[in-house]
Design a protein around this motif. Sequence first.
Motif, PDB file in Angstrom:
ATOM      1  N   TRP A 254       5.529   5.628 -11.587  1.00 16.36           N
ATOM      2  CA  TRP A 254       6.043   4.352 -11.108  1.00 16.36           C
ATOM      3  C   TRP A 254       4.988   3.583 -10.312  1.00 16.36           C
ATOM      4  CZ3 TRP A 254      11.422   6.275  -8.928  1.00 16.36           C
ATOM      5  CH2 TRP A 254      12.222   6.691 -10.006  1.00 16.36           C
ATOM      6  N   TYR A 255       4.266   4.316  -9.469  1.00 14.51           N
ATOM      7  CA  TYR A 255       3.236   3.655  -8.665  1.00 14.51           C
ATOM      8  C   TYR A 255       2.135   3.103  -9.561  1.00 14.51           C
ATOM      9  CZ  TYR A 255      -0.124   2.730  -4.960  1.00 14.51           C
ATOM     10  OH  TYR A 255      -1.010   2.101  -4.111  1.00 14.51           O
ATOM     11  N   LYS A 256       1.726   3.868 -10.533  1.00 10.07           N
ATOM     12  CA  LYS A 256       0.658   3.458 -11.449  1.00 10.07           C
ATOM     13  C   LYS A 256       1.051   2.204 -12.215  1.00 10.07           C
ATOM     14  CE  LYS A 256      -2.437   5.336 -14.993  1.00 10.07           C
ATOM     15  NZ  LYS A 256      -2.753   6.539 -15.821  1.00 10.07           N
ATOM     16  N   GLU A 257       2.342   2.056 -12.516  1.00 15.19           N
ATOM     17  CA  GLU A 257       2.831   0.896 -13.263  1.00 15.19           C
ATOM     18  C   GLU A 257       3.156  -0.286 -12.366  1.00 15.19           C
ATOM     19  OE1 GLU A 257       6.088   2.148 -15.698  1.00 15.19           O
ATOM     20  OE2 GLU A 257       4.868   3.526 -16.880  1.00 15.19           O
ATOM     21  N   GLY A 258       2.884  -0.177 -11.071  1.00 13.44           N
ATOM     22  CA  GLY A 258       3.106  -1.280 -10.151  1.00 13.44           C
ATOM     23  C   GLY A 258       4.542  -1.497  -9.752  1.00 13.44           C
ATOM     24  N   LEU A 259       5.361  -0.471  -9.897  1.00 18.60           N
ATOM     25  CA  LEU A 259       6.785  -0.600  -9.558  1.00 18.60           C
ATOM     26  C   LEU A 259       7.058  -0.284  -8.089  1.00 18.60           C
ATOM     27  CD1 LEU A 259       8.316   1.112 -12.724  1.00 18.60           C
ATOM     28  CD2 LEU A 259       7.580  -1.273 -12.399  1.00 18.60           C
ATOM     29  N   ILE A 260       6.085   0.294  -7.423  1.00 15.95           N
ATOM     30  CA  ILE A 260       6.178   0.636  -6.002  1.00 15.95           C
ATOM     31  C   ILE A 260       5.149  -0.199  -5.241  1.00 15.95           C
ATOM     32  CG2 ILE A 260       5.858   2.490  -4.298  1.00 15.95           C
ATOM     33  CD1 ILE A 260       6.696   4.470  -6.491  1.00 15.95           C
ATOM     34  N   ASP A 261       5.502  -0.634  -4.068  1.00 21.21           N
ATOM     35  CA  ASP A 261       4.609  -1.434  -3.237  1.00 21.21           C
ATOM     36  C   ASP A 261       3.211  -0.805  -3.192  1.00 21.21           C
ATOM     37  OD1 ASP A 261       3.389  -3.017  -1.353  1.00 21.21           O
ATOM     38  OD2 ASP A 261       4.660  -2.390   0.324  1.00 21.21           O
ATOM     39  N   PRO A 262       2.171  -1.515  -3.630  1.00 14.72           N
ATOM     40  CA  PRO A 262       0.820  -0.939  -3.609  1.00 14.72           C
ATOM     41  C   PRO A 262       0.306  -0.662  -2.199  1.00 14.72           C
ATOM     42  CG  PRO A 262       0.755  -3.268  -4.184  1.00 14.72           C
ATOM     43  CD  PRO A 262       2.186  -2.861  -4.208  1.00 14.72           C
ATOM     44  N   GLU A 263       0.938  -1.297  -1.210  1.00 14.71           N
ATOM     45  CA  GLU A 263       0.531  -1.087   0.184  1.00 14.71           C
ATOM     46  C   GLU A 263       1.545  -0.218   0.942  1.00 14.71           C
ATOM     47  OE1 GLU A 263      -0.704  -4.671   2.242  1.00 14.71           O
ATOM     48  OE2 GLU A 263      -1.029  -5.663   0.317  1.00 14.71           O
ATOM     49  N   ILE A 264       2.232   0.630   0.211  1.00 14.83           N
ATOM     50  CA  ILE A 264       3.304   1.430   0.802  1.00 14.83           C
ATOM     51  C   ILE A 264       2.823   2.289   1.962  1.00 14.83           C
ATOM     52  CG2 ILE A 264       3.030   3.414  -0.751  1.00 14.83           C
ATOM     53  CD1 ILE A 264       6.440   2.009   0.156  1.00 14.83           C
ATOM     54  N   PHE A 265       1.579   2.750   1.902  1.00 12.52           N
ATOM     55  CA  PHE A 265       1.059   3.625   2.948  1.00 12.52           C
ATOM     56  C   PHE A 265       0.503   2.863   4.145  1.00 12.52           C
ATOM     57  CE2 PHE A 265       0.788   6.467  -0.796  1.00 12.52           C
ATOM     58  CZ  PHE A 265       1.491   7.548  -0.296  1.00 12.52           C
ATOM     59  N   THR A 266       0.343   1.546   4.012  1.00 13.35           N
ATOM     60  CA  THR A 266      -0.336   0.797   5.076  1.00 13.35           C
ATOM     61  C   THR A 266       0.434  -0.414   5.593  1.00 13.35           C
ATOM     62  OG1 THR A 266      -1.532  -0.486   3.400  1.00 13.35           O
ATOM     63  CG2 THR A 266      -2.623   1.488   4.270  1.00 13.35           C
ATOM     64  N   ARG A 267       1.473  -0.855   4.876  1.00 13.27           N
ATOM     65  CA  ARG A 267       2.114  -2.125   5.235  1.00 13.27           C
ATOM     66  C   ARG A 267       2.814  -2.052   6.584  1.00 13.27           C
ATOM     67  NH1 ARG A 267       2.811  -6.481   2.098  1.00 13.27           N
ATOM     68  NH2 ARG A 267       2.578  -5.318   0.151  1.00 13.27           N
ATOM     69  N   GLY A 268       3.416  -0.921   6.902  1.00 11.30           N
ATOM     70  CA  GLY A 268       3.987  -0.751   8.226  1.00 11.30           C
ATOM     71  C   GLY A 268       5.463  -1.036   8.337  1.00 11.30           C
ATOM     72  N   PHE A 269       5.978  -0.973   9.563  1.00 10.91           N
ATOM     73  CA  PHE A 269       7.411  -0.994   9.830  1.00 10.91           C
ATOM     74  C   PHE A 269       8.053  -2.346   9.532  1.00 10.91           C
ATOM     75  CE2 PHE A 269      11.214  -0.444  12.578  1.00 10.91           C
ATOM     76  CZ  PHE A 269      11.645   0.761  12.045  1.00 10.91           C
TER      77      PHE A 269
END
Length: 513
Positions: A254-269
């Motif tokens: 899902w992540y590879k296909e762009g279905l998950i926020d690409p900044e999920i680890f850094t975008r924050g609260f």
Amino acid sequence: MVSKSIYLLTTLGLLSMISYGEENYKIKKKPTEFTILASQNGRVFNEEWPVFKEAFKDTNIKLKSAGSKNSTDEIQGFNLAISSGNLPDIISLSSPDKLESLGMEGGIIPLNELIEKHAPNIKAFFKKYPRYKMDAVAADGNIYIIPVYYDWYNMRASQGLFIRQDWLDKLGLKQPQTMEEFYKVMKAFKEKDPNGNGIADEIPYFERTAEFADKELIGLFGARTGFYVNENNEVLYGPEQPRFKEAMKEVIKWYKEGLIDPEIFTRGFQARDYMLRNNLGGMTFDWFASTTAYNTDKELNDKINNFKFIAIAPPEYKGKRYAPDARMTYFGGWGITASAKDPVALVKYFDYWFSPKGYELYNWGVEGDTFKRDKNGKKYFTDKVMKAEGKNPLEVLINDGVQFKIGALQDYNYEKAWGNPQASQWAEMYMKNGYVVDPMPILKYTSEENKKIQKINFQIKMLLDEMNQKWILGSADFDKTYPEFIKRLNDIGIKEAIEINQKAYNRFLKNSK
């Protein structure tokens, strides 16, 4: 798992149905002051809160903060008190293991005999609800803390899967019922421009924290990322199990296909706020009350026509639906230190909060001020709470000391009274339909076990966080590196950790007898 007889108590009601307790709550003939070290979410205990001033009127016991109002880190304050050797009368802490370890070292006194002789409300409460008593008993069989209990029997669901219903409507899609449909909806959100701006900027799934790979998306498949207990009461570690491998491979895809926020680890609260207010996000797994509130946010709804963000059932995977984030039975507690000058008075004060008046005061505040009753006796919050300028109801209640972290029991009806009715309906739907995946109970360790498990857990978490991020971002091939991951787990001591947790869980079960 724990025997079903314990859970059948859900239908019996809670303290609102208990009739024990004295009408005269005076504990001392003269006003008496005791010190307490306690903070919660950056708020140090304040003796001027109306809740505790009312308790003082009832009991003649006044609590005075032993901590600096500028020191809001509770662990730092706790460590400072321990190192100074100058303990207050009471310590409240969100880490019960630290208080119980201090108890086994002699710094916190056992409450077993004091409860038996002087705390009829707590004694009756434990008898009526053995699951709650199990949480209070330490590894050595003593009770050192009275926990801060969630209203777990009535509401275990805390978070749910939310989806943009207005996007579904625009694309002519139905709510996804299976994991395959869930995937297809994410693809449609990504490719069919549901926000209508002509740009492929939609992010189908987003999260406020990087825990999405640890709990939410992995958990929707029924996979676990920590220790858990199977149907045979065996402790297992989730990432070693086949279901974890199945789930992780899908999330990577899902992540590879762009279905998950690409900044999920850094975008924050602030990710939820940003995604919704900018009409970019399609789905998330988050708290019912706060997420539902966006549907009545005037600024957002003026900006986005027909905005509708609703909770739906988790998608079915292999015949079952999983909601991976549930409330624990409790979240900390308070105990009496060996320095306390009058333990009997203090355990009676602890007991007060389990009396009908104390229970009500803890959850609703002062009658006539924050709540009133209708002609049928049903409690409701006053305009002071519900119509405060510039504050939501929860902020008003917190500022009065309602449900501050002391040994007591939350009342789910309090949340229903100030929260969005739809949020309550959705949470109840999750619980009623059995979607909620109960977490491992908070286990109690001996001093020796605690030293070992803390070291192993720290290293396991570091390894899992590292590999989750590498796998999902694509910097490490999952199939190639998973065997090495298992080897590193074994080197850290995963087998010893499972053995320690199994012993602790067996003790937990024993405490229910």
